[in-house]
Design a protein around this motif. Structure first.
Motif, short mmCIF file in Angstrom:
data_model
loop_
_atom_site.label_atom_id
_atom_site.label_comp_id
_atom_site.label_asym_id
_atom_site.label_seq_id
_atom_site.Cartn_x
_atom_site.Cartn_y
_atom_site.Cartn_z
N CYS A 12 0.84 -1.19 0.00
CA CYS A 12 0.00 0.00 0.00
C CYS A 12 0.88 1.25 0.00
O CYS A 12 1.75 1.40 0.87
CB CYS A 12 -0.91 0.01 1.22
SG CYS A 12 -1.92 1.50 1.36
N PRO A 13 0.66 2.16 -0.95
CA PRO A 13 1.46 3.38 -0.98
C PRO A 13 1.10 4.37 0.12
O PRO A 13 1.87 5.27 0.41
CB PRO A 13 1.15 3.97 -2.36
CG PRO A 13 -0.21 3.47 -2.67
CD PRO A 13 -0.29 2.11 -2.05
N GLY A 16 2.06 1.55 3.72
CA GLY A 16 3.20 0.64 3.64
C GLY A 16 2.86 -0.81 3.98
O GLY A 16 3.73 -1.67 3.92
N HIS A 17 1.60 -1.09 4.30
CA HIS A 17 1.19 -2.47 4.60
C HIS A 17 1.47 -3.36 3.40
O HIS A 17 1.21 -2.98 2.26
CB HIS A 17 -0.30 -2.52 4.96
CG HIS A 17 -0.81 -3.90 5.21
ND1 HIS A 17 -0.58 -4.57 6.38
CD2 HIS A 17 -1.53 -4.74 4.42
CE1 HIS A 17 -1.15 -5.76 6.31
NE2 HIS A 17 -1.73 -5.89 5.12
N GLU A 18 2.00 -4.56 3.65
CA GLU A 18 2.28 -5.51 2.57
C GLU A 18 1.51 -6.79 2.81
O GLU A 18 1.34 -7.22 3.95
CB GLU A 18 3.77 -5.82 2.50
CG GLU A 18 4.60 -4.62 2.08
CD GLU A 18 6.07 -4.94 1.92
OE1 GLU A 18 6.50 -6.06 2.28
OE2 GLU A 18 6.79 -4.08 1.41
N GLY A 38 -7.33 0.59 5.01
CA GLY A 38 -8.65 0.70 4.42
C GLY A 38 -8.75 1.52 3.16
O GLY A 38 -9.83 1.66 2.59
N VAL A 39 -7.64 2.09 2.68
CA VAL A 39 -7.68 2.87 1.45
C VAL A 39 -7.97 1.95 0.26
O VAL A 39 -7.52 0.80 0.24
CB VAL A 39 -6.38 3.68 1.23
CG1 VAL A 39 -5.21 2.79 0.85
CG2 VAL A 39 -6.56 4.75 0.20
N CYS A 52 -0.05 -4.74 -11.16
CA CYS A 52 0.95 -4.09 -12.03
C CYS A 52 1.42 -2.76 -11.44
O CYS A 52 2.55 -2.34 -11.68
CB CYS A 52 0.37 -3.89 -13.42
SG CYS A 52 0.17 -5.44 -14.31
N SER A 53 0.59 -2.12 -10.63
CA SER A 53 0.96 -0.84 -10.02
C SER A 53 1.65 -0.99 -8.67
O SER A 53 2.58 -0.25 -8.37
CB SER A 53 -0.29 0.03 -9.84
OG SER A 53 -0.84 0.40 -11.07
N TYR A 54 1.19 -1.92 -7.85
CA TYR A 54 1.65 -1.99 -6.46
C TYR A 54 2.24 -3.33 -6.05
O TYR A 54 2.62 -3.52 -4.90
CB TYR A 54 0.49 -1.64 -5.50
CG TYR A 54 -0.17 -0.35 -5.85
CD1 TYR A 54 0.46 0.87 -5.59
CD2 TYR A 54 -1.41 -0.32 -6.47
CE1 TYR A 54 -0.14 2.07 -5.93
CE2 TYR A 54 -2.03 0.88 -6.80
CZ TYR A 54 -1.38 2.07 -6.53
OH TYR A 54 -1.98 3.26 -6.87
N GLY A 55 2.31 -4.29 -6.98
CA GLY A 55 2.79 -5.62 -6.65
C GLY A 55 4.23 -5.85 -7.02
O GLY A 55 4.83 -5.10 -7.79
#
Length: 70
Positions: A12-13, A16-18, A38-39, A52-55
């Motif tokens: 998560c940008p 920072g949760h992964e 929760g975002v 593709c954006s956050y992985g």
């Protein structure tokens, strides 16, 4: 062609949760709600899905060269 990698770690940008997640093999995942803050994440401009954006690994359709946006 090699089998696609099916596990990607989403980060998560915002907080920072992964989280390691199994990706769908036949579709792109457009939205994801972070379990840390929760975002609601959506793909960045030019990307087909949240992986593709956050992985750490792009989605299986992109890996196979058969994506709706690829």
């Amino acid at each position: 062609m090699a089998d696609p990698i099916l596990i990607s770690r989403l980060r998560c940008p915002e907080c920072g949760h992964e989280e390691d997640m199994e990706m769908p093999t036949n579709a792109c995942m457009f939205f994801y709600t972070c379990t840390g803050c929760g975002v609601r994440l959506k793909p960045l401009h030019g990307d087909c899905c949240v992986f593709c954006s956050y992985g750490t690994v792009r989605c299986p359709p992109i890996q196979e060269g058969d994506c709706c946006n690829g």
